[in-house]
Design an enzyme around this catalytic site. Structure first.
Site, PDB file in Angstrom:
ATOM      1  N   CYS A 259       0.888  -1.184   0.000  1.00  9.64           N
ATOM      2  CA  CYS A 259       0.000   0.000   0.000  1.00  9.64           C
ATOM      3  C   CYS A 259       0.914   1.219   0.000  1.00  9.64           C
ATOM      4  O   CYS A 259       1.120   1.853   1.024  1.00  9.64           O
ATOM      5  CB  CYS A 259      -0.893   0.006   1.230  1.00  9.64           C
ATOM      6  SG  CYS A 259      -1.724  -1.568   1.559  1.00  9.64           S
ATOM      7  N   ALA A 261       1.531   4.361  -1.890  1.00 14.40           N
ATOM      8  CA  ALA A 261       1.486   5.816  -2.157  1.00 14.40           C
ATOM      9  C   ALA A 261       1.502   6.629  -0.847  1.00 14.40           C
ATOM     10  O   ALA A 261       0.971   6.163   0.156  1.00 14.40           O
ATOM     11  CB  ALA A 261       0.233   6.145  -2.957  1.00 14.40           C
ATOM     12  N   GLY A 263       4.716   7.121  -1.495  1.00 14.36           N
ATOM     13  CA  GLY A 263       6.037   6.583  -1.798  1.00 14.36           C
ATOM     14  C   GLY A 263       7.129   6.917  -0.799  1.00 14.36           C
ATOM     15  O   GLY A 263       8.300   6.620  -1.042  1.00 14.36           O
ATOM     16  N   GLY A 264       6.775   7.495   0.332  1.00 21.74           N
ATOM     17  CA  GLY A 264       7.785   7.817   1.346  1.00 21.74           C
ATOM     18  C   GLY A 264       8.527   6.594   1.841  1.00 21.74           C
ATOM     19  O   GLY A 264       9.766   6.573   1.884  1.00 21.74           O
ATOM     20  N   ASP A 283      -0.386   0.429  -5.538  1.00 21.39           N
ATOM     21  CA  ASP A 283      -1.442   1.255  -4.958  1.00 21.39           C
ATOM     22  C   ASP A 283      -2.675   1.141  -5.839  1.00 21.39           C
ATOM     23  O   ASP A 283      -2.572   0.889  -7.041  1.00 21.39           O
ATOM     24  CB  ASP A 283      -1.026   2.715  -4.800  1.00 21.39           C
ATOM     25  CG  ASP A 283      -1.904   3.410  -3.761  1.00 21.39           C
ATOM     26  OD1 ASP A 283      -1.561   3.349  -2.561  1.00 21.39           O
ATOM     27  OD2 ASP A 283      -2.950   3.978  -4.132  1.00 21.39           O
ATOM     28  N   ASP A 329       1.661  -1.277   4.876  1.00 27.63           N
ATOM     29  CA  ASP A 329       1.362  -0.027   5.590  1.00 27.63           C
ATOM     30  C   ASP A 329      -0.113   0.244   5.309  1.00 27.63           C
ATOM     31  O   ASP A 329      -0.465   0.939   4.362  1.00 27.63           O
ATOM     32  CB  ASP A 329       2.262   1.097   5.075  1.00 27.63           C
ATOM     33  CG  ASP A 329       2.070   2.379   5.864  1.00 27.63           C
ATOM     34  OD1 ASP A 329       2.131   2.322   7.098  1.00 27.63           O
ATOM     35  OD2 ASP A 329       1.833   3.433   5.241  1.00 27.63           O
ATOM     36  N   CYS A 382      -0.774   4.414  10.742  1.00 33.71           N
ATOM     37  CA  CYS A 382      -0.567   5.726  11.371  1.00 33.71           C
ATOM     38  C   CYS A 382      -1.742   6.013  12.305  1.00 33.71           C
ATOM     39  O   CYS A 382      -2.313   7.098  12.303  1.00 33.71           O
ATOM     40  CB  CYS A 382      -0.393   6.829  10.328  1.00 33.71           C
ATOM     41  SG  CYS A 382      -1.773   6.984   9.174  1.00 33.71           S
TER      42      CYS A 382
END
Length: 446
Positions: A259, A261, A263-264, A283, A329, A382
């Site tokens: 998952c 985007a 892209g960090g 993504d 993620d 997050c």
């Protein structure tokens, strides 16, 4: 004749209205308004503070306003009163007379004489009498809810999960503006070299005590620098930087970012691989995959490969046992990033968290067969919600006996204290980063 540009307060009112009306993200709308109104640099800071501050403290402002309001108000008038009261209560550097004058002018422009009179009357009454005391709220959950402007259900849920004291600390921290942090592109230069380069551009940063490749901004905007354009850095929160380290990467590995985007984490993985191996980034949305491609290109990373694909269908593209490492993620409630997206706390409902867990488990189950035996799977979010975090992990391990807990390795010393075995839960108050969760598993075979 050229159209007169809007004042900072009018622009702030537009953003606040649009956020509430369209359930739009404040950070995206704010950028759009800044560009559309061609605001000078000196006004951007005030616009950001007025917008975020008013949204952040909406429930507290409504509590303060309640005794002074009678009858039904147009929504824009309520927003104007919130915006004005935020400045009176929380911004010492703006004189009350300036706040009142501008509020009345906006009311005249957008409404009629009666509305401007009402706005003037309410604000002058508050000046004379002062706002009601929060001490009057006797219920401890309700008190934290109103004084930190977090929905009652959320404060109660967190208090049940973490205790009221920790919840209050987190809610208070969610009202503090986040610092801008960045990750140095270690394939191009060292952290000291980046700090030197930024200093030459008049931007002041310092080494992060959290992550070895991170810097914290003291002065200036990193996105506007030559260093950013040259791919020497990526804007990323320090908590988020820990994820790539949790994968325990080695050169030439093949990694799936399920998952990915914007892209960090994808690009961080690619950098830690030193340009070797490959990172397959998926993504669901084409425009988001484009962002990953743009980031990888700017950073000069040739080992990133992207595809627009629902990660729940990853088995249709990749063979079983294709990857040495997999990162999920996962889509989540985002309750760890309320400082950056304050509107989330009002938009989310408790039932949303339960439907998200199903998606999280579906993704984990879909990618699990794609990992080699002995490979590591990292699950991150997050959010700080126990159901989305520990609850999802428990369910996954119960249904996938070929996976075992894998103690988190390679994490910086500063976060070791927050680690328990294979799990790491970071709260916003721990070191000023986003609220974040990381968990690690190893595939041991059937």
């Amino acid at each position: 004749m050229s159209k007169k540009k809007k004042s900072v307060r009018e622009a702030a009112l537009d953003v606040i209205e649009a956020v509430e009306k369209n359930q739009s993200y404040s950070n995206l709308l704010l950028n759009s308004v800044i560009e559309k109104n061609e605001l000078p640099q000196k006004d951007i800071g005030l616009l950001t503070e007025l917008t975020y501050g008013t949204i952040q403290r909406k429930m507290t402002l409504d509590y303060f306003l309640a005794p002074f309001l009678k009858g039904k108000l147009d929504q824009w008038v309520r927003q104007l009163l919130r915006l004005s009261l935020y400045q009176i209560v929380y911004l010492d550097r703006i004189p009350d007379r300036a706040v009142l004058h501008e509020a009345v002018e906006i009311a005249k422009k957008r409404g009629h004489k009666g509305i401007s009179g009402l706005v003037n009357g309410v604000l002058r009454s508050i000046q004379r009498k002062g706002v009601p005391s929060l001490e009057e709220i006797k219920d401890p959950i309700e008190r934290v809810s109103i004084e930190t402007s977090h929905p009652f259900w959320l404060v109660k849920r967190w208090a049940d999960q973490f205790g009221l004291e920790k919840t209050k600390e987190m809610c208070e921290m969610n009202l503090v503006a986040p610092k801008q942090t960045a990750r140095v592109n270690v394939t191009k230069l060292s952290r000291d070299e980046l700090i030197h380069n930024l200093s030459g551009e008049g931007v002041e940063v310092k080494p992060s005590p959290v992550a070895g490749e991170a810097v914290q901004t003291l002065r200036g905007n990193l996105v506007k620098t030559e260093a950013y354009r040259n791919g020497e850095l990526t804007i990323q929160d320090e908590s988020s930087m820990l994820v790539a380290h949790a994968l325990d990467l080695k050169k030439d590995m093949k990694v799936l970012d399920a998952c990915a985007a914007p892209g960090g984490k994808t690009t961080h993985i690619a950098e830690l691989l030193g340009g070797t191996g490959e990172v397959q980034a998926l993504d669901l949305h084409k425009h988001k995959v484009k962002l990953i491609d743009e980031n990888a290109s700017r950073l000069g990373l040739a080992n990133v490969y992207t595809d627009t694909l629902d990660s729940r269908k990853a088995g249709e593209k990749f063979k079983e046992g294709s990857f040495d490492r997999i990162l999920v993620d996962a889509p989540c409630s985002g309750l760890g990033v309320l400082r950056r997206k304050p509107d989330i706390k009002y938009a989310k409902k408790e039932q949303d968290l339960h439907s998200l867990q199903k998606i999280q488990l579906d993704i984990l189950s879909a990618v699990a067969p794609l990992l080699k035996e002995g490979g590591i799977l990292v699950y991150s979010t997050c959010t700080v919600d126990k159901n989305e975090n520990e609850g999802t992990v428990r369910s996954f391990l119960r249904d996938h006996t070929e996976f075992k807990e894998f103690h988190l390795k390679n994490l910086p010393e500063t976060v070791q204290a927050f680690t328990e075995g294979n799990q790491l839960q970071i709260f916003p108050q721990d070191f000023g980063g986003d609220g974040f969760y990381i968990s690690s598993f190893i595939k041991t075979g059937s």
